[in-house]
Motif scaffolding. Structure first.
Motif, PDB file in Angstrom:
ATOM      1  N   GLN A 260      34.247  14.147  18.001  1.00 50.59           N
ATOM      2  CA  GLN A 260      34.209  14.723  19.341  1.00 50.59           C
ATOM      3  C   GLN A 260      35.431  14.300  20.172  1.00 50.59           C
ATOM      4  N   THR A 261      35.871  13.034  19.971  1.00 48.68           N
ATOM      5  CA  THR A 261      36.960  12.520  20.814  1.00 48.68           C
ATOM      6  C   THR A 261      38.206  13.413  20.786  1.00 48.68           C
ATOM      7  N   PRO A 262      38.792  13.706  19.602  1.00 50.62           N
ATOM      8  CA  PRO A 262      39.996  14.562  19.612  1.00 50.62           C
ATOM      9  C   PRO A 262      39.718  15.949  20.186  1.00 50.62           C
ATOM     10  N   LEU A 263      38.523  16.490  19.911  1.00 51.09           N
ATOM     11  CA  LEU A 263      38.199  17.816  20.445  1.00 51.09           C
ATOM     12  C   LEU A 263      38.186  17.787  21.968  1.00 51.09           C
ATOM     13  N   THR A 264      37.608  16.730  22.545  1.00 48.91           N
ATOM     14  CA  THR A 264      37.562  16.600  24.007  1.00 48.91           C
ATOM     15  C   THR A 264      38.981  16.532  24.571  1.00 48.91           C
ATOM     16  N   ILE A 265      39.837  15.748  23.849  1.00 51.73           N
ATOM     17  CA  ILE A 265      41.219  15.599  24.319  1.00 51.73           C
ATOM     18  C   ILE A 265      41.925  16.961  24.317  1.00 51.73           C
ATOM     19  N   ILE A 266      41.802  17.673  23.175  1.00 56.23           N
ATOM     20  CA  ILE A 266      42.464  18.984  23.052  1.00 56.23           C
ATOM     21  C   ILE A 266      41.969  19.916  24.154  1.00 56.23           C
ATOM     22  N   LYS A 267      40.618  19.944  24.330  1.00 56.88           N
ATOM     23  CA  LYS A 267      40.034  20.852  25.321  1.00 56.88           C
ATOM     24  C   LYS A 267      40.568  20.505  26.718  1.00 56.88           C
ATOM     25  N   GLY A 268      40.570  19.206  27.051  1.00 55.94           N
ATOM     26  CA  GLY A 268      41.029  18.758  28.376  1.00 55.94           C
ATOM     27  C   GLY A 268      42.475  19.156  28.610  1.00 55.94           C
ATOM     28  N   GLU A 269      43.330  18.894  27.611  1.00 55.01           N
ATOM     29  CA  GLU A 269      44.765  19.199  27.764  1.00 55.01           C
ATOM     30  C   GLU A 269      44.989  20.695  27.948  1.00 55.01           C
ATOM     31  N   PHE A 270      44.291  21.497  27.137  1.00 53.81           N
ATOM     32  CA  PHE A 270      44.430  22.948  27.245  1.00 53.81           C
ATOM     33  C   PHE A 270      43.961  23.443  28.605  1.00 53.81           C
ATOM     34  N   VAL A 272      43.857  21.816  31.445  1.00 54.74           N
ATOM     35  CA  VAL A 272      44.832  21.421  32.474  1.00 54.74           C
ATOM     36  C   VAL A 272      46.050  22.344  32.415  1.00 54.74           C
ATOM     37  N   ALA A 273      46.537  22.624  31.184  1.00 51.78           N
ATOM     38  CA  ALA A 273      47.720  23.464  31.021  1.00 51.78           C
ATOM     39  C   ALA A 273      47.502  24.873  31.563  1.00 51.78           C
ATOM     40  N   PRO A 277      50.516  28.622  35.931  1.00 57.63           N
ATOM     41  CA  PRO A 277      51.599  28.979  35.002  1.00 57.63           C
ATOM     42  C   PRO A 277      52.594  27.831  34.891  1.00 57.63           C
ATOM     43  N   ARG A 278      53.107  27.580  33.636  1.00 55.51           N
ATOM     44  CA  ARG A 278      54.024  26.468  33.426  1.00 55.51           C
ATOM     45  C   ARG A 278      55.276  26.924  32.668  1.00 55.51           C
ATOM     46  N   GLU A 279      56.248  26.013  32.601  1.00 56.99           N
ATOM     47  CA  GLU A 279      57.473  26.288  31.849  1.00 56.99           C
ATOM     48  C   GLU A 279      57.182  26.122  30.367  1.00 56.99           C
ATOM     49  N   ARG A 280      58.044  26.757  29.560  1.00 55.70           N
ATOM     50  CA  ARG A 280      57.872  26.696  28.096  1.00 55.70           C
ATOM     51  C   ARG A 280      57.798  25.260  27.535  1.00 55.70           C
ATOM     52  N   PRO A 281      58.727  24.330  27.971  1.00 55.89           N
ATOM     53  CA  PRO A 281      58.657  22.959  27.414  1.00 55.89           C
ATOM     54  C   PRO A 281      57.312  22.276  27.686  1.00 55.89           C
ATOM     55  N   GLU A 282      56.702  22.597  28.813  1.00 53.89           N
ATOM     56  CA  GLU A 282      55.402  21.991  29.121  1.00 53.89           C
ATOM     57  C   GLU A 282      54.326  22.479  28.139  1.00 53.89           C
ATOM     58  N   TYR A 283      54.348  23.831  27.879  1.00 53.13           N
ATOM     59  CA  TYR A 283      53.375  24.373  26.908  1.00 53.13           C
ATOM     60  C   TYR A 283      53.590  23.740  25.537  1.00 53.13           C
ATOM     61  N   ARG A 288      52.025  20.401  21.015  1.00 50.66           N
ATOM     62  CA  ARG A 288      52.344  19.287  20.097  1.00 50.66           C
ATOM     63  C   ARG A 288      51.242  18.229  20.137  1.00 50.66           C
ATOM     64  N   SER A 289      50.830  17.900  21.341  1.00 50.62           N
ATOM     65  CA  SER A 289      49.775  16.899  21.479  1.00 50.62           C
ATOM     66  C   SER A 289      48.481  17.399  20.824  1.00 50.62           C
ATOM     67  N   GLY A 290      48.188  18.698  21.022  1.00 49.71           N
ATOM     68  CA  GLY A 290      46.993  19.291  20.390  1.00 49.71           C
ATOM     69  C   GLY A 290      47.077  19.193  18.889  1.00 49.71           C
ATOM     70  N   LEU A 291      48.301  19.497  18.342  1.00 48.03           N
ATOM     71  CA  LEU A 291      48.500  19.410  16.889  1.00 48.03           C
ATOM     72  C   LEU A 291      48.254  18.006  16.365  1.00 48.03           C
ATOM     73  N   GLU A 292      48.727  17.015  17.137  1.00 41.51           N
ATOM     74  CA  GLU A 292      48.520  15.610  16.734  1.00 41.51           C
ATOM     75  C   GLU A 292      47.026  15.308  16.605  1.00 41.51           C
ATOM     76  N   GLU A 293      46.276  15.794  17.606  1.00 39.47           N
ATOM     77  CA  GLU A 293      44.834  15.556  17.578  1.00 39.47           C
ATOM     78  C   GLU A 293      44.189  16.283  16.399  1.00 39.47           C
ATOM     79  N   ILE A 294      44.709  17.507  16.126  1.00 35.83           N
ATOM     80  CA  ILE A 294      44.166  18.261  14.977  1.00 35.83           C
ATOM     81  C   ILE A 294      44.448  17.510  13.677  1.00 35.83           C
ATOM     82  N   ASP A 295      45.663  16.922  13.595  1.00 32.29           N
ATOM     83  CA  ASP A 295      45.997  16.098  12.417  1.00 32.29           C
ATOM     84  C   ASP A 295      44.996  14.969  12.258  1.00 32.29           C
ATOM     85  N   ARG A 296      44.694  14.318  13.384  1.00 35.38           N
ATOM     86  CA  ARG A 296      43.745  13.202  13.370  1.00 35.38           C
ATOM     87  C   ARG A 296      42.376  13.671  12.864  1.00 35.38           C
TER      88      ARG A 296
END
Ligand code: ADP
Length: 470
Positions: A260-270, A272-273, A277-283, A288-296
């Motif tokens: 649940q922990t990585p899923l919560t992190i991914i959901k929270g980050e998404f 917030v994002a 509307p944000r700039e491309r580097p922010e997305y 990238r952070s979401g991918l890291e959590e998916i790797d975990r």
């Protein structure tokens, strides 16, 4: 017919055995009684006949004395009414006797008796006279003078008394038998019920034990008898079951939590994002952070799957010859950068090829976990060394670090799934506590084991021991 109650079966067995024993004893008693009655009668008849033979020899025709009754009393202990004494000449003709009132047997001398007398032998016979109700025991004894047969003396007595005594014995036995059987059956039933009462109690308690109530235990009497030992063994088994069910529950809870922990992190980050509307580097950073959590997550699910396979006994099915030196070199190469960034020296001792039977992928993963742990739990400036010792039957792969070490109490717990020491929990966010369980399962699947030696503050040595041939 099969009886479902042990009590009934025991009672039937018990009564059956007792009945058989009683029957055999009665049969033995009856035979002994018959033999002893027959012997007694024969020896008494013999005694009387011998005295009569002597009298005839001395007084010749003055046969028989008046005191025949006295004579019978001497040998039989009483003078029976149906006694018979007779005198015959060598041709088998009845001779006159002085004692006229003597009763004679209404039967001629048998051929066998005459023949035996001619040979100088006495003869015992059991005859059935048509005029009599009971058989008669007869002794015919020769009277010899200078080797010549001069008379034959016949002494006889009815077997009425013997037959009556034997009949009485049988009647008493027949009367005792059902009573004894009834008493034995009733007693056996009571004893069996009493002895089996704890079993009923155990059954009632056991019925109430379910997965939710595994903390219940069967009552132990403390007597140390078979039933007490059975209750004790079942209680021990319940204890083990309780422990493994609790472990399974803890494992499921921990696994869900870790997933649940990585899923919560991914959901929270998404979330917030997406708020504005944000700039491309922010997305890109969020992705990238979401991918890291998916790797975990991926790593965790892989670990869980491996453990599940190991538990089911289907791990490491692809056994081949593997050079442990080559595998260790690959692991060291893979982790060199990570060690370098933490300023840890990572080295591999022994370059000679050491071949073991095993699943290369799993062995690589096991080594990876151990070396990764060594680097993770060693402060900057420390060292991690991998050493391979080639023994006669087994290979020892030691991962020696100069890290934080593990206390003795902790050493027992680090192999539990999802266990992480408080110290590492606070210092290191990565890792979920499955690494060592996985290494242990891989070692076990290869017929090997994992050992640890450690001293807090000085470092740890994890040793993976594998047999060369599985
Ligand atoms: P983790 O993912 O937390 O590393 P492991 O199962 O590999 O899980 O290890 C369990 C725990 O054992 C770790 O959290 C840590 O407390 C301890 N441990 C493992 N390896 C080492 C080591 N080389 N030095 C000190 N502690 C270690």
């Amino acid at each position: 017919m099969r009886f479902r109650s042990i009590g009934v079966r025991l009672t039937l067995w018990y009564s059956g055995l007792l009945g058989c024993t009683f029957f055999v004893l009665a049969a033995i008693g009856y035979s002994l009684l018959s033999v002893s009655l027959a012997r007694e009668m024969d020896s008494a008849l013999e005694g009387v006949a011998e005295v009569l033979v002597r009298t005839v020899r001395e007084d010749d025709r003055s046969f028989f004395p008046d005191d025949v009754d006295e004579l019978f009393r001497r040998f039989f202990g009483f003078s029976p009414l149906d006694r018979r004494v007779e005198l015959f000449d060598p041709l088998g003709r009845r001779e006159d006797m002085q004692n006229r009132d003597e009763r004679s047997l209404e039967m001629p001398l048998s051929e066998a008796a005459r023949q035996a007398a001619a040979d100088g032998r006495p003869l015992f016979e059991t005859l059935q006279s048509p005029a009599e109700r009971y058989p008669i025991r007869v002794l015919t004894m020769p009277v010899l003078e200078r080797g010549r047969l001069v008379h034959l003396v016949r002494v006889a007595m009815s077997l009425e008394n013997s037959v009556a005594a034997k009949r009485r014995f049988l009647t008493v036995m027949a009367a005792i038998f059902p009573v004894a059987l009834l008493l034995a059956g009733g007693g056996g039933w009571l004893v069996a019920r009493r002895a089996l009462r704890p079993v009923d109690k155990m059954t009632r308690t056991a019925r109430k034990i379910s997965a939710e109530r595994l903390d219940r235990r069967l009552a132990e009497s403390g007597s140390g008898d078979e039933l007490d030992r059975l209750a004790n063994t079942l209680n021990e088994m319940l204890g083990r079951l309780d422990e493994s069910v609790s472990q399974m529950r803890r494992f499921s809870a921990d696994a869900s939590h870790e997933l649940q922990t990585p899923l919560t992190i991914i959901k929270g980050e998404f979330e917030v994002a997406l708020r504005r509307p944000r700039e491309r580097p922010e997305y890109e950073a969020v992705l990238r952070s979401g991918l890291e959590e998916i790797d975990r997550l991926n790593h965790l699910v892989e670990g869980l799957l491996l453990l599940a396979r190991a538990d089911a006994g289907v791990l490491a099915t692809d056994f081949q010859q593997n050079d442990i030196g080559v595998l260790a070199a690959k692991v060291v190469e893979q982790l060199t950068t990570m060690a370098a960034t933490r300023r840890i020296s990572l080295t591999l001792a022994s370059a000679a090829p050491v071949v073991v039977d095993g699943d290369g992928e799993h062995l690589y993963r096991a080594l990876m976990n151990l070396v990764d742990n060594g680097i993770k739990y060693t402060p900057e400036g420390g060292s991690v060394q991998v050493r391979i010792d080639d023994g006669a039957d087994e290979v020892r792969i030691a991962v020696i670090d100069t890290g934080i070490g593990i206390s003795t109490q902790e050493q027992e717990r680090i192999f539990h799934r999802f266990h992480r020491s408080d110290q590492t929990r606070t210092k290191n966010a990565h890792g979920v506590g499955l690494g060592l369980s996985i290494v242990q399962s891989i070692a076990a699947a290869h017929g090997g084991r994992l050992e640890v030696k450690s001293e807090p503050g000085r470092g740890s040595t994890f040793c993976l021991i594998l047999p060369k041939k599985v």
